[in-house]
Design a protein around this motif. Structure first.
Motif, PDB file in Angstrom:
ATOM      1  N   LEU A 155      -4.698 -25.992  -0.319  1.00 34.68           N
ATOM      2  CA  LEU A 155      -3.441 -25.580  -0.944  1.00 34.68           C
ATOM      3  C   LEU A 155      -2.992 -26.545  -2.030  1.00 34.68           C
ATOM      4  CD1 LEU A 155      -1.440 -24.283   2.131  1.00 34.68           C
ATOM      5  CD2 LEU A 155      -2.855 -23.008   0.524  1.00 34.68           C
ATOM      6  N   THR A 156      -2.906 -27.822  -1.702  1.00 35.83           N
ATOM      7  CA  THR A 156      -2.449 -28.805  -2.688  1.00 35.83           C
ATOM      8  C   THR A 156      -3.396 -30.001  -2.763  1.00 35.83           C
ATOM      9  OG1 THR A 156      -1.016 -29.793  -0.991  1.00 35.83           O
ATOM     10  CG2 THR A 156      -0.020 -28.164  -2.449  1.00 35.83           C
ATOM     11  N   THR A 157      -4.598 -29.857  -2.232  1.00 34.51           N
ATOM     12  CA  THR A 157      -5.603 -30.917  -2.302  1.00 34.51           C
ATOM     13  C   THR A 157      -6.937 -30.313  -2.721  1.00 34.51           C
ATOM     14  OG1 THR A 157      -6.150 -30.665   0.054  1.00 34.51           O
ATOM     15  CG2 THR A 157      -4.489 -32.307  -0.518  1.00 34.51           C
ATOM     16  N   THR A 158      -7.848 -31.183  -3.144  1.00 38.57           N
ATOM     17  CA  THR A 158      -9.155 -30.735  -3.626  1.00 38.57           C
ATOM     18  C   THR A 158     -10.202 -30.938  -2.544  1.00 38.57           C
ATOM     19  OG1 THR A 158      -8.546 -31.319  -5.877  1.00 38.57           O
ATOM     20  CG2 THR A 158     -10.891 -31.042  -5.414  1.00 38.57           C
ATOM     21  N   GLY A 159     -11.012 -29.921  -2.289  1.00 43.58           N
ATOM     22  CA  GLY A 159     -12.050 -29.999  -1.269  1.00 43.58           C
ATOM     23  C   GLY A 159     -13.424 -30.249  -1.862  1.00 43.58           C
ATOM     24  N   SER A 160     -14.455 -29.982  -1.072  1.00 44.11           N
ATOM     25  CA  SER A 160     -15.834 -30.107  -1.526  1.00 44.11           C
ATOM     26  C   SER A 160     -16.259 -28.820  -2.219  1.00 44.11           C
ATOM     27  CB  SER A 160     -16.759 -30.369  -0.329  1.00 44.11           C
ATOM     28  OG  SER A 160     -16.348 -31.511   0.385  1.00 44.11           O
ATOM     29  N   SER A 161     -17.268 -28.912  -3.072  1.00 41.04           N
ATOM     30  CA  SER A 161     -17.770 -27.683  -3.694  1.00 41.04           C
ATOM     31  C   SER A 161     -18.467 -26.845  -2.623  1.00 41.04           C
ATOM     32  CB  SER A 161     -18.750 -28.016  -4.817  1.00 41.04           C
ATOM     33  OG  SER A 161     -20.009 -28.389  -4.298  1.00 41.04           O
ATOM     34  N   ILE A 162     -18.385 -25.523  -2.792  1.00 42.34           N
ATOM     35  CA  ILE A 162     -19.002 -24.625  -1.816  1.00 42.34           C
ATOM     36  C   ILE A 162     -20.502 -24.848  -1.774  1.00 42.34           C
ATOM     37  CG2 ILE A 162     -19.374 -22.216  -1.185  1.00 42.34           C
ATOM     38  CD1 ILE A 162     -16.718 -21.545  -2.500  1.00 42.34           C
ATOM     39  N   ALA A 163     -21.123 -24.983  -2.943  1.00 42.25           N
ATOM     40  CA  ALA A 163     -22.577 -25.162  -2.990  1.00 42.25           C
ATOM     41  C   ALA A 163     -23.005 -26.419  -2.248  1.00 42.25           C
ATOM     42  CB  ALA A 163     -23.051 -25.204  -4.444  1.00 42.25           C
ATOM     43  N   ASN A 164     -22.243 -27.503  -2.417  1.00 43.81           N
ATOM     44  CA  ASN A 164     -22.588 -28.748  -1.729  1.00 43.81           C
ATOM     45  C   ASN A 164     -22.441 -28.589  -0.220  1.00 43.81           C
ATOM     46  OD1 ASN A 164     -23.151 -31.708  -1.742  1.00 43.81           O
ATOM     47  ND2 ASN A 164     -21.102 -31.801  -0.880  1.00 43.81           N
TER      48      ASN A 164
END
Length: 324
Positions: A298-307
């Motif tokens: 929501l308000t933070t950045t996660g990992s890329s889906i591919a990774n």
């Protein structure tokens, strides 16, 4: 293997439900044995299939509630972007991107206590467009329900409702005072009554004890929740929990393992905050977890889906889509 851990694992394999005293004894056992046993339990009950979901921030900020962890509360000065409803083009772009990566389920998530009639109309319209544009299952997280809201969401194709307990019943007043733990439970029960499956978990690292987390895991078991997100607090400047220290990796792994032991056939889903662990986050999926929210939160950045998919494949997981 530690004798306490082995006895608990074997009892769970045989269909027994462990109790709180047994769970507390597991806290004093060998941690690495506990993590391995939790992974054994995951394989026994759930196999190798990994559950993928993603979320779209459909309404941001201006929330009336005072949840101490949340950047979206109007009571905290966090500087996040605020808007009433995500644009259809943006929602469809995110939907198609997740669909192309094989994600199983997508959720619209709104800030606020509940949905206004206008917001409900916009949300159901978006769900119709998303359903036409993808083959993913639909989920929503939109605060407290009424029967009318739940019926309209179900008619729009939503088949899962998300409402986190956030914390155990006893600890919840330390997290929020503008609504209650019981109100959350009431919404979960209403969602089930209206035909939706449930997704509910909480946040760890807000100052609660391990015993508080264990209590929440048992509460989720009592509610028969089968999708349990485990969020790790991301301290956000401007919130009351901004100065909380991050949890140690072994504490996260132990929490995940105990959630698996208590809820052996559920999806234990790593959610917001796992990015703080770096590559160590993938150890959660050798300690009982078998699901994740992928992409950004929501308000933070996660990992890329591919990774994520590459890392999880290397651990032996598969990603077949469930039947609608």
């Amino acid at each position: 293997m530690d004798n306490t851990v082995q006895q608990a694992r074997d009892a769970i394999f045989a269909g027994s439900r462990i109790d709180r005293p047994t769970t507390l004894r597991l806290l004093d056992s060998n941690r690495e044995d506990l993590w391995r046993a939790a992974d054994d339990i995951r394989r026994h009950f759930c196999g190798a299939r990994f559950d993928l979901c993603s979320i779209i921030n459909a309404r941001s900020g201006n929330c009336t509630e005072n949840c101490r962890f949340c950047a979206q509360s109007a009571r905290h000065r966090t500087g996040i972007e605020s808007y009433e409803t995500v644009g259809e083009d943006e929602a469809l772009m995110q939907t198609r991107d997740n669909d192309s990566h094989g994600v199983h389920r997508i959720s619209l998530v709104t800030s606020g206590r509940s949905l206004s009639p206008e917001a409900l109309t916009e949300l159901t319209r978006l769900f119709g467009s998303m359903a036409a544009a993808s083959s993913m299952l639909l989920c929503v997280s939109a605060g407290f329900l009424t029967e009318e809201i739940a019926a309209d969401l179900y008619a729009a194709g939503v088949r899962r409702y998300h409402c986190n307990l956030e914390a155990s019943r006893n600890y919840f007043p330390q997290v929020c005072t503008t609504h209650t733990w019981a109100e959350k439970v009431e919404t979960l029960r209403l969602a089930r009554k209206m035909g939706m499956s449930l997704c509910s978990g909480g946040i760890i690292g807000m100052g609660e004890s391990m015993e508080d987390r264990i209590d929440m895991a048992f509460e989720l078991r009592e509610l028969e929740v089968k999708s349990i997100p485990v969020n790790i607090l991301t301290p956000i400047a401007g919130t009351p929990l901004a100065e909380r220290s991050p949890l140690a990796v072994d504490e996260v792994l132990t929490t995940v393992a105990l959630f698996r032991c208590i809820n052996p056939d559920a999806v234990i889903r790593m959610a917001g905050g796992r990015q703080q662990m770096g590559t160590e986050q993938y150890r959660c999926f050798t300690a009982g977890a078998n699901g994740a929210i992928v992409g950004n939160y929501l308000t933070t950045t996660g990992s890329s889906i591919a990774n994520d998919l590459a890392r999880l494949s290397a651990l032996g997981f598969t990603f077949e889509r469930p039947e609608p």
